[in-house]
Motif scaffolding. Structure first.
Motif, PDB file in Angstrom:
ATOM      1  N   LEU A  93       7.539  -1.985   3.018  1.00  0.00           N
ATOM      2  CA  LEU A  93       8.321  -0.565   2.547  1.00  0.00           C
ATOM      3  C   LEU A  93       9.736  -0.844   2.831  1.00  0.00           C
ATOM      4  CD1 LEU A  93       5.867   2.076   4.251  1.00  0.00           C
ATOM      5  CD2 LEU A  93       6.183   1.249   1.904  1.00  0.00           C
ATOM      6  N   LYS A  94      10.088  -1.470   3.881  1.00  0.00           N
ATOM      7  CA  LYS A  94      11.382  -1.590   4.300  1.00  0.00           C
ATOM      8  C   LYS A  94      11.683  -2.818   5.422  1.00  0.00           C
ATOM      9  CE  LYS A  94      15.524   0.723   6.133  1.00  0.00           C
ATOM     10  NZ  LYS A  94      16.149   1.993   6.625  1.00  0.00           N
ATOM     11  N   SER A  95      12.128  -3.771   5.189  1.00  0.00           N
ATOM     12  CA  SER A  95      12.543  -4.792   6.312  1.00  0.00           C
ATOM     13  C   SER A  95      14.231  -5.130   6.545  1.00  0.00           C
ATOM     14  CB  SER A  95      11.692  -5.994   5.666  1.00  0.00           C
ATOM     15  OG  SER A  95      12.289  -6.368   4.448  1.00  0.00           O
ATOM     16  N   GLU A  96      14.417  -5.033   7.621  1.00  0.00           N
ATOM     17  CA  GLU A  96      15.661  -5.574   7.942  1.00  0.00           C
ATOM     18  C   GLU A  96      15.855  -6.639   9.283  1.00  0.00           C
ATOM     19  OE1 GLU A  96      17.929  -0.973   7.651  1.00  0.00           O
ATOM     20  OE2 GLU A  96      16.621  -1.407   9.385  1.00  0.00           O
ATOM     21  N   TYR A  97      17.278  -6.751   9.257  1.00  0.00           N
ATOM     22  CA  TYR A  97      17.348  -8.011  10.265  1.00  0.00           C
ATOM     23  C   TYR A  97      18.797  -7.451  10.959  1.00  0.00           C
ATOM     24  CZ  TYR A  97      20.871 -10.238   7.504  1.00  0.00           C
ATOM     25  OH  TYR A  97      22.068 -10.489   6.652  1.00  0.00           O
ATOM     26  N   LYS A  98      19.041  -8.016  12.281  1.00  0.00           N
ATOM     27  CA  LYS A  98      20.311  -8.244  12.927  1.00  0.00           C
ATOM     28  C   LYS A  98      20.443  -9.229  13.631  1.00  0.00           C
ATOM     29  CE  LYS A  98      22.853  -4.965  16.074  1.00  0.00           C
ATOM     30  NZ  LYS A  98      23.472  -5.822  16.665  1.00  0.00           N
ATOM     31  N   SER A  99      21.568  -9.635  13.438  1.00  0.00           N
ATOM     32  CA  SER A  99      22.146 -11.138  13.920  1.00  0.00           C
ATOM     33  C   SER A  99      23.256 -11.143  14.889  1.00  0.00           C
ATOM     34  CB  SER A  99      22.460 -11.992  12.894  1.00  0.00           C
ATOM     35  OG  SER A  99      21.212 -12.413  12.139  1.00  0.00           O
ATOM     36  N   ARG A 100      23.391 -11.781  15.957  1.00  0.00           N
ATOM     37  CA  ARG A 100      24.507 -12.028  16.373  1.00  0.00           C
ATOM     38  C   ARG A 100      24.332 -13.395  17.209  1.00  0.00           C
ATOM     39  NH1 ARG A 100      21.111  -9.162  20.415  1.00  0.00           N
ATOM     40  NH2 ARG A 100      20.853 -10.287  22.402  1.00  0.00           N
ATOM     41  N   LEU A 101      25.754 -13.687  17.707  1.00  0.00           N
ATOM     42  CA  LEU A 101      26.220 -15.081  18.085  1.00  0.00           C
ATOM     43  C   LEU A 101      27.177 -15.012  19.012  1.00  0.00           C
ATOM     44  CD1 LEU A 101      28.586 -16.640  16.283  1.00  0.00           C
ATOM     45  CD2 LEU A 101      26.715 -16.124  14.776  1.00  0.00           C
ATOM     46  N   SER A 102      27.329 -15.786  20.102  1.00  0.00           N
ATOM     47  CA  SER A 102      28.368 -15.654  21.133  1.00  0.00           C
ATOM     48  C   SER A 102      29.729 -16.249  20.669  1.00  0.00           C
ATOM     49  CB  SER A 102      27.784 -16.632  22.345  1.00  0.00           C
ATOM     50  OG  SER A 102      27.429 -17.787  22.217  1.00  0.00           O
ATOM     51  N   SER A 103      29.704 -17.567  19.767  1.00  0.00           N
ATOM     52  CA  SER A 103      30.772 -18.135  19.358  1.00  0.00           C
ATOM     53  C   SER A 103      30.639 -18.847  18.101  1.00  0.00           C
ATOM     54  CB  SER A 103      31.545 -18.978  20.270  1.00  0.00           C
ATOM     55  OG  SER A 103      30.636 -20.071  20.812  1.00  0.00           O
ATOM     56  N   LEU A 104      31.691 -19.104  17.279  1.00  0.00           N
ATOM     57  CA  LEU A 104      31.548 -19.686  16.045  1.00  0.00           C
ATOM     58  C   LEU A 104      32.791 -20.738  15.973  1.00  0.00           C
ATOM     59  CD1 LEU A 104      30.144 -20.044  13.340  1.00  0.00           C
ATOM     60  CD2 LEU A 104      31.904 -18.281  12.519  1.00  0.00           C
TER      61      LEU A 104
END
Length: 297
Positions: A158-169
């Motif tokens: 029905l619905k699918s989501e994601y959330k990403s985070r990273l400390s440094s790039l």
């Protein structure tokens, strides 16, 4: 198969399952009302989208589901059942370091290879499914009964989501026409950048076909009512990954605003322009406790 075809397929599949539910219900009513059992279901679970990325396994999180069921008793001990359940699955993965590279263009329209190294990459996934089960159940006789059931569920996404985070790039740009790698300046999108914490975004997954096993105790109450208390396991049988686009990059470089980095989902991204995706296969995996309040018609 494009998104429109997938939606049409899901609608047709759901219609067929609903017709099956109606046929079972009508058959049950015709053969005798006392053979019909209706129930309300609540499940608390540990869940995840099960996959492996760069030798790291996805982690389990809390989940839940609720719904209603119908069972037709073939005899005092055996019954067949169906119903509908709304299921919520949450999972995550953590990667200490993840690297990649792909070809793109800079602000001046020059071709170059964008290279990145992301540290402490963490992604959370959230998915909602409409599960339509078809199962068979055995139970013993008496006031307190043991029951066990098995069957198959079709889980419509029905619905699918994601959330990403990273400390440094850390990023750089390699220009093969000049044989030079630029590690600056920062305004061009090259250098070291602080934490990236994206808001939730959607991703695509396919219908999940699930092996369902459950067992526990059935307590017989007054007035043909009963309470089921047990455990269950839902194991995904098929790969629900929808496929990664060659244009989907894990860390997105924006030529119009080079320091405005954003992250895609690991579930449908590629490592670089010439390689395959980070993840080849995704399955659902859920287990937990199940309560069912039932009454016979």
């Amino acid at each position: 198969m494009n998104n429109k075809d997938i939606i049409v397929y899901k609608e047709r599949f759901l219609l067929k399952l609903m017709i099956l539910v109606v046929l079972i219900s009508v058959t049950g009513s015709a053969l005798g009302q006392t053979n019909n059992e209706v129930s309300f279901i609540l499940q608390g679970s540990f869940s995840k989208l099960d996959y492996k990325v760069l030798n790291q396994k996805s982690e389990m999180k809390n989940g839940f589901s609720f719904g209603a069921g119908y069972a037709f008793y073939l005899s005092e001990n055996w019954s067949i059942g169906t119903g509908a359940e709304l299921q919520y699955i949450e999972g995550s993965v953590y990667l200490p370091i993840i690297e990649g590279a792909y070809r793109t263009r800079d602000q001046e329209g020059e071709n170059f290879e964008f290279r990145y190294q992301a540290k402490d990459f963490y992604e959370n996934q959230y998915a909602y499914f409409l599960n339509i089960p078809l199962k068979i159940q055995y139970e013993t006789k008496g006031i307190t009964r043991f029951y066990a059931g098995a069957g198959i569920k079709a889980g419509l996404s029905l619905k699918s989501e994601y959330k990403s985070r990273l400390s440094s790039l850390v990023t750089s740009g390699y220009y093969p026409q000049y044989d030079v790698e630029l590690k600056g300046p920062g305004f061009a999108g090259f250098g070291k950048f602080d934490e990236i914490d994206d808001s939730r975004s959607e991703f695509d997954i396919n219908t999940s076909f699930i092996l369902n096993l459950e067992s526990g105790v059935k307590l017989m109450l007054e007035n043909k009512k009963s309470l089921y208390i047990g455990g269950f396991l839902d194991y995904g049988l098929n790969n629900i990954r929808s496929g990664a686009s060659s244009e989907e990059k894990l860390i997105r470089y924006n030529s119009h605003d080079p320091i405005a980095f954003s992250a895609s989902s690991l579930l449908n991204s590629r490592e670089n322009s010439n390689s395959g995706s980070f993840i080849d296969e995704i399955r659902t995996f859920v287990f937990g406790l199940k309560l069912r309040y039932a009454f016979k018609l």
